[in-house]
Design an enzyme around this catalytic site. Structure first.
Site, PDB file in Angstrom:
ATOM      1  N   TYR A  52       0.831  -1.205   0.000  1.00  0.00           N
ATOM      2  CA  TYR A  52       0.000   0.000   0.000  1.00  0.00           C
ATOM      3  C   TYR A  52       0.868   1.258   0.000  1.00  0.00           C
ATOM      4  O   TYR A  52       1.707   1.455   0.892  1.00  0.00           O
ATOM      5  CB  TYR A  52      -0.964   0.021   1.191  1.00  0.00           C
ATOM      6  CG  TYR A  52      -2.043  -1.056   1.135  1.00  0.00           C
ATOM      7  CD1 TYR A  52      -2.331  -1.724  -0.063  1.00  0.00           C
ATOM      8  CD2 TYR A  52      -2.778  -1.399   2.252  1.00  0.00           C
ATOM      9  CE1 TYR A  52      -3.320  -2.702  -0.123  1.00  0.00           C
ATOM     10  CE2 TYR A  52      -3.773  -2.380   2.198  1.00  0.00           C
ATOM     11  CZ  TYR A  52      -4.032  -3.026   1.006  1.00  0.00           C
ATOM     12  OH  TYR A  52      -5.002  -3.992   0.951  1.00  0.00           O
ATOM     13  N   SER A 223     -13.336  -3.201   0.220  1.00  0.00           N
ATOM     14  CA  SER A 223     -13.943  -2.259  -0.741  1.00  0.00           C
ATOM     15  C   SER A 223     -15.470  -2.320  -0.724  1.00  0.00           C
ATOM     16  O   SER A 223     -16.116  -2.549  -1.754  1.00  0.00           O
ATOM     17  CB  SER A 223     -13.391  -2.526  -2.158  1.00  0.00           C
ATOM     18  OG  SER A 223     -12.011  -2.245  -2.205  1.00  0.00           O
ATOM     19  N   PRO A 224     -16.081  -2.082   0.431  1.00  0.00           N
ATOM     20  CA  PRO A 224     -17.526  -2.266   0.583  1.00  0.00           C
ATOM     21  C   PRO A 224     -18.391  -1.319  -0.240  1.00  0.00           C
ATOM     22  O   PRO A 224     -19.562  -1.610  -0.478  1.00  0.00           O
ATOM     23  CB  PRO A 224     -17.755  -2.018   2.086  1.00  0.00           C
ATOM     24  CG  PRO A 224     -16.593  -1.169   2.506  1.00  0.00           C
ATOM     25  CD  PRO A 224     -15.435  -1.643   1.689  1.00  0.00           C
ATOM     26  N   GLY A 228     -17.841  -3.547  -9.409  1.00  0.00           N
ATOM     27  CA  GLY A 228     -16.824  -4.060 -10.341  1.00  0.00           C
ATOM     28  C   GLY A 228     -15.515  -4.280  -9.600  1.00  0.00           C
ATOM     29  O   GLY A 228     -15.490  -4.513  -8.394  1.00  0.00           O
ATOM     30  N   PHE A 230     -12.783  -2.181  -8.659  1.00  0.00           N
ATOM     31  CA  PHE A 230     -12.377  -0.781  -8.529  1.00  0.00           C
ATOM     32  C   PHE A 230     -12.915   0.070  -9.685  1.00  0.00           C
ATOM     33  O   PHE A 230     -12.250   1.001 -10.131  1.00  0.00           O
ATOM     34  CB  PHE A 230     -10.846  -0.653  -8.456  1.00  0.00           C
ATOM     35  CG  PHE A 230     -10.251  -1.353  -7.272  1.00  0.00           C
ATOM     36  CD1 PHE A 230     -10.473  -0.894  -5.982  1.00  0.00           C
ATOM     37  CD2 PHE A 230      -9.468  -2.494  -7.438  1.00  0.00           C
ATOM     38  CE1 PHE A 230      -9.939  -1.549  -4.883  1.00  0.00           C
ATOM     39  CE2 PHE A 230      -8.932  -3.149  -6.343  1.00  0.00           C
ATOM     40  CZ  PHE A 230      -9.158  -2.673  -5.066  1.00  0.00           C
TER      41      PHE A 230
END
Ligand SMILES: NC(=O)c1ccc[n+]([C@@H]2O[C@H](COP(=O)([O-])OP(=O)(O)OC[C@H]3O[C@@H](n4cnc5c(N)ncnc54)[C@H](OP(=O)(O)O)[C@@H]3O)[C@@H](O)[C@H]2O)c1
Length: 313
Positions: A52, A223-224, A228, A230
């Site tokens: 990250y 990624s709630p 798709g 992102f």
């Protein structure tokens, strides 16, 4: 906020996890405020990965920890496996590596950047097609014996692969991170559309949701708010007009914003999943933190599901 025992272990963790994938651009002050707000609202667990921000996210978080946050008050998890990833998303040099040496080297780098002695939880970020489970087992033993890692889990593994790795490692694998949210509910679509000719019947995760419930593995939904892979956020996206309207209505009925409703929708599932949120906006964070207080009715839950464009056969 209620805590759960991650995968039946001794780790008592909040149902909402603060994801640190996007914190590289925050100022030190803003990050400190963000973490403090999260902790005041009940978050005690923070998600990282060595990639990250090219390592900058762990480094920044490590610095923030030194400004009065007690290490023992929080749980820190991180991930490794992906090599040569760039913060700009250039994938040309990228590959996966779950060799013993790479796992061990990665953890040393993670601990150095976070400026901490140990990780509460290490996850293997993605399955490496060339992984040799005996090597993973040796790496986990070394990390546990040295006190560098307390617990282990996986990320983006399907149920069969989960069994495969578990067969070789002595430590119980307690978590699996999977993308899941109202616009990416593949795990439940395939359960509800079993044996139909519809697209939702596609089983993309080997039945991970049921596997997790049967084997006491905690699913961490990443990624709630995304749809798709992102492709975008459902909030205020014209493609999700009905969903936004329904979440607003339901939010009004519960006295919270639709941001909280999107997370409450995940938390309502009886698998006791955690939700990893990635906002860097502290006001939004405060709104989302109302989610655990909302108990959606079955009718509301299905209304939101269908408003996102999913069908019942
Ligand atoms: N294991 C894996 O493979 C994997 C993959 C991806 C992510 N993760 C983990 O999951 C965490 C969350 O991922 P994510 O950041 O993609 O999740 P997310 O919470 O769905 O998305 C957050 C992003 O959406 C933006 N956003 C815009 N409008 C929003 C709204 N109304 N409500 C909430 N967010 C809004 C946020 O911007 P603002 O900052 O301005 O709010 C932020 O950039 C990551 O930090 C990481 O820890 C794991």
């Amino acid at each position: 906020m209620d805590k759960i025992k991650l995968g039946g272990s001794d780790l008592d963790a909040s149902r909402i996890v603060l994801g640190c994938m996007r914190i590289a651009g925050m100022t030190d002050d803003a990050l400190h405020r963000h973490i403090s707000t999260a902790m005041e609202a009940g978050i005690n667990i923070f998600d990282h990965a060595d990639i990250y921000g090219g390592g900058e996210c762990e480094h920044k978080f490590g610095k923030a920890l030194k400004s009065g946050i007690k290490r023992e008050d929080i749980l820190i998890q991180s991930k490794c496996a992906i090599r040569n990833s760039t913060p700009e998303g250039d994938k040309s040099g990228e590959y996966y590596d779950l060799s013993k040496s790479h796992i061990l080297d990665s953890v040393d780098g993670i601990l150095e950047r976070l400026d901490t002695e140990y990780l509460d939880l290490l996850m293997l970020h993605r399955p490496d097609a060339l992984m040799e489970p005996e090597e993973i087992a040796e790496a986990f033993d070394r990390l546990q014996e040295s006190g560098k890692v307390r617990h282990f889990g996986l990320s983006n593994f399907n149920a069969r692969q989960f069994d495969f790795v578990q067969k070789y490692v002595d430590q119980k694998l307690i978590t699996n991170q999977i993308q899941f949210g109202v616009a990416a509910p593949h795990m439940i679509n395939s359960n509800m559309q079993t044996n139909t000719p519809f697209e939702g019947a596609a089983n993309r995760d080997g039945g991970m949701l049921d596997y997790a419930r049967l084997n006491d593995v905690t699913i961490q939904a990443w990624s709630p708010f995304h749809y798709g892979y992102f492709d975008g956020i459902v909030m205020d996206d014209p493609k999700y007009k009905t969903l936004n309207e329904v979440m607003e209505q339901v939010g009004e009925a519960h006295g919270v914003t639709k941001n909280a409703i999107a997370v409450a929708w995940i938390l309502r599932h009886p698998a006791n999943m955690q939700t990893i949120i990635g906002t860097t906006n502290t006001d939004r964070l405060s709104q989302i933190m109302k989610a655990p207080d909302v108990s959606l009715s079955r009718e509301e839950w299905y209304q939101i599901y269908k408003a996102a464009g999913h069908m019942l056969p």
